[in-house]
Design a protein around this motif. Structure first.
Motif, mmCIF file in Angstrom:
data_model
loop_
_atom_site.group_PDB
_atom_site.id
_atom_site.type_symbol
_atom_site.label_atom_id
_atom_site.label_comp_id
_atom_site.label_asym_id
_atom_site.label_seq_id
_atom_site.Cartn_x
_atom_site.Cartn_y
_atom_site.Cartn_z
ATOM 1 N N ASP A 50 1.494 3.801 5.342
ATOM 2 C CA ASP A 50 0.676 4.023 6.539
ATOM 3 C C ASP A 50 -0.537 3.092 6.615
ATOM 4 O O ASP A 50 -1.241 3.064 7.608
ATOM 5 C CB ASP A 50 0.238 5.484 6.647
ATOM 6 N N TYR A 51 -0.769 2.296 5.581
ATOM 7 C CA TYR A 51 -1.877 1.338 5.589
ATOM 8 C C TYR A 51 -1.393 -0.093 5.851
ATOM 9 O O TYR A 51 -2.193 -0.990 6.060
ATOM 10 C CB TYR A 51 -2.638 1.407 4.251
ATOM 11 N N TYR A 82 -4.979 1.242 -0.360
ATOM 12 C CA TYR A 82 -3.730 0.598 -0.774
ATOM 13 C C TYR A 82 -2.702 1.608 -1.238
ATOM 14 O O TYR A 82 -1.514 1.448 -0.988
ATOM 15 C CB TYR A 82 -3.972 -0.381 -1.928
ATOM 16 N N ASP A 83 -3.170 2.669 -1.941
ATOM 17 C CA ASP A 83 -2.220 3.620 -2.516
ATOM 18 C C ASP A 83 -2.490 5.070 -2.111
ATOM 19 O O ASP A 83 -1.797 5.974 -2.565
ATOM 20 C CB ASP A 83 -2.180 3.491 -4.040
ATOM 21 N N GLY A 84 -3.506 5.300 -1.277
ATOM 22 C CA GLY A 84 -3.805 6.650 -0.802
ATOM 23 C C GLY A 84 -4.379 7.568 -1.857
ATOM 24 O O GLY A 84 -4.395 8.785 -1.677
ATOM 25 N N VAL A 85 -4.887 7.020 -2.945
ATOM 26 C CA VAL A 85 -5.423 7.815 -4.052
ATOM 27 C C VAL A 85 -6.913 8.066 -3.841
ATOM 28 O O VAL A 85 -7.665 7.143 -3.509
ATOM 29 C CB VAL A 85 -5.191 7.087 -5.401
ATOM 30 N N LYS A 94 -5.502 0.051 -10.511
ATOM 31 C CA LYS A 94 -4.042 -0.089 -10.618
ATOM 32 C C LYS A 94 -3.464 -0.836 -9.418
ATOM 33 O O LYS A 94 -2.655 -1.751 -9.573
ATOM 34 C CB LYS A 94 -3.396 1.292 -10.746
ATOM 35 N N SER A 95 -3.882 -0.461 -8.207
ATOM 36 C CA SER A 95 -3.325 -1.128 -7.023
ATOM 37 C C SER A 95 -3.807 -2.574 -6.928
ATOM 38 O O SER A 95 -3.051 -3.459 -6.526
ATOM 39 C CB SER A 95 -3.651 -0.354 -5.744
ATOM 40 N N ASN A 96 -5.051 -2.821 -7.316
ATOM 41 C CA ASN A 96 -5.565 -4.188 -7.280
ATOM 42 C C ASN A 96 -4.826 -5.072 -8.273
ATOM 43 O O ASN A 96 -4.483 -6.215 -7.964
ATOM 44 C CB ASN A 96 -7.072 -4.195 -7.576
ATOM 45 N N ALA A 128 3.846 -11.855 1.692
ATOM 46 C CA ALA A 128 5.270 -12.128 1.466
ATOM 47 C C ALA A 128 5.701 -11.618 0.097
ATOM 48 O O ALA A 128 6.887 -11.388 -0.147
ATOM 49 C CB ALA A 128 5.552 -13.627 1.572
ATOM 50 N N GLN A 129 4.725 -11.418 -0.807
ATOM 51 C CA GLN A 129 5.027 -11.035 -2.184
ATOM 52 C C GLN A 129 4.599 -9.607 -2.528
ATOM 53 O O GLN A 129 5.057 -9.049 -3.512
ATOM 54 C CB GLN A 129 4.303 -11.994 -3.137
ATOM 55 N N TRP A 130 3.686 -9.032 -1.730
ATOM 56 C CA TRP A 130 3.158 -7.703 -2.044
ATOM 57 C C TRP A 130 2.639 -7.039 -0.778
ATOM 58 O O TRP A 130 1.994 -7.687 0.061
ATOM 59 C CB TRP A 130 1.999 -7.816 -3.041
ATOM 60 N N LEU A 131 2.929 -5.755 -0.662
ATOM 61 C CA LEU A 131 2.348 -4.921 0.397
ATOM 62 C C LEU A 131 1.842 -3.638 -0.247
ATOM 63 O O LEU A 131 2.370 -3.203 -1.277
ATOM 64 C CB LEU A 131 3.391 -4.590 1.467
#
Length: 176
Positions: free
Chosen positions: A130-131, A57-60, A111-113, A122-125
């Motif tokens: 790139d994911y 989700y965040d590349g971390v 954090k991303s979850n 429609a509310q979150w990506l």
């Protein structure tokens, strides 16, 4: 048609004994182990040490399993809204612990979850641009696998993403 009425997280029994009831690991830990890019050491009681993971989700990159959440690709509240409200307890538990598809459950940073929460596309990506194509395909595949509805805003967001992802394919199998 989506319906939030009657939703309670407890209706979706999650983190049961997992695929291997004898390994001492619940579904959550089995997912974390399976998604490691460097395998952790698993000791008694399914305690995990070492290892590393990439949160898509965040590349971390994460090197402490305790900093991971296992996210339901389609959040439990959204599942309920989209048709899960009509499921019996067994089907709800099956979804909440579904390891039959690599898309239903995913290890990501806490954090991303938490940022995603129970939001639909429609509310979150995912912040990792790139994911996003993979995310849209896995979201759609999960909805199709479990025969869940999509509201109009969600459908429009997914169609817009599909237009940006011409080489992405949705893959899914039928849920048990």
């Amino acid at each position: 048609m989506e319906q939030r009425e009657g939703y309670k997280r407890e209706l979706y029994k999650h983190w049961n004994k997992g695929l291997d009831a004898g390994d001492g690991c619940d579904t959550r830990r089995e997912v974390i182990i399976s998604e490691a890019i460097k395998a952790p050491v698993v000791t008694a009681g399914c305690k995990l040490t070492g290892g590393s993971w990439l949160s898509p989700y965040d590349g971390v990159t994460v090197s402490d399993a305790g900093k991971l959440d296992v996210d339901h690709m389609v959040p439990l509240a959204e599942v309920h809204d989209s048709g899960g409200y009509a499921w019996d307890a067994g089907r709800r538990e099956a979804y909440a612990n579904d390891q039959g598809s690599p898309s239903t459950l995913i290890a990501v940073t806490a954090k991303s979850n938490r940022s995603k929460s129970d939001k639909d596309p429609a509310q979150w990506l995912p912040p990792a641009a790139d994911y996003r194509c993979t995310y849209a395909a896995e979201w759609t595949g999960t909805k199709l696998r479990w025969e869940l509805a999509a509201d109009e805003a969600e459908r429009q967001a997914l169609l817009a993403l599909a237009g940006e992802c011409p080489t992405t394919t949705v893959v899914y199998g039928t849920a048990p």
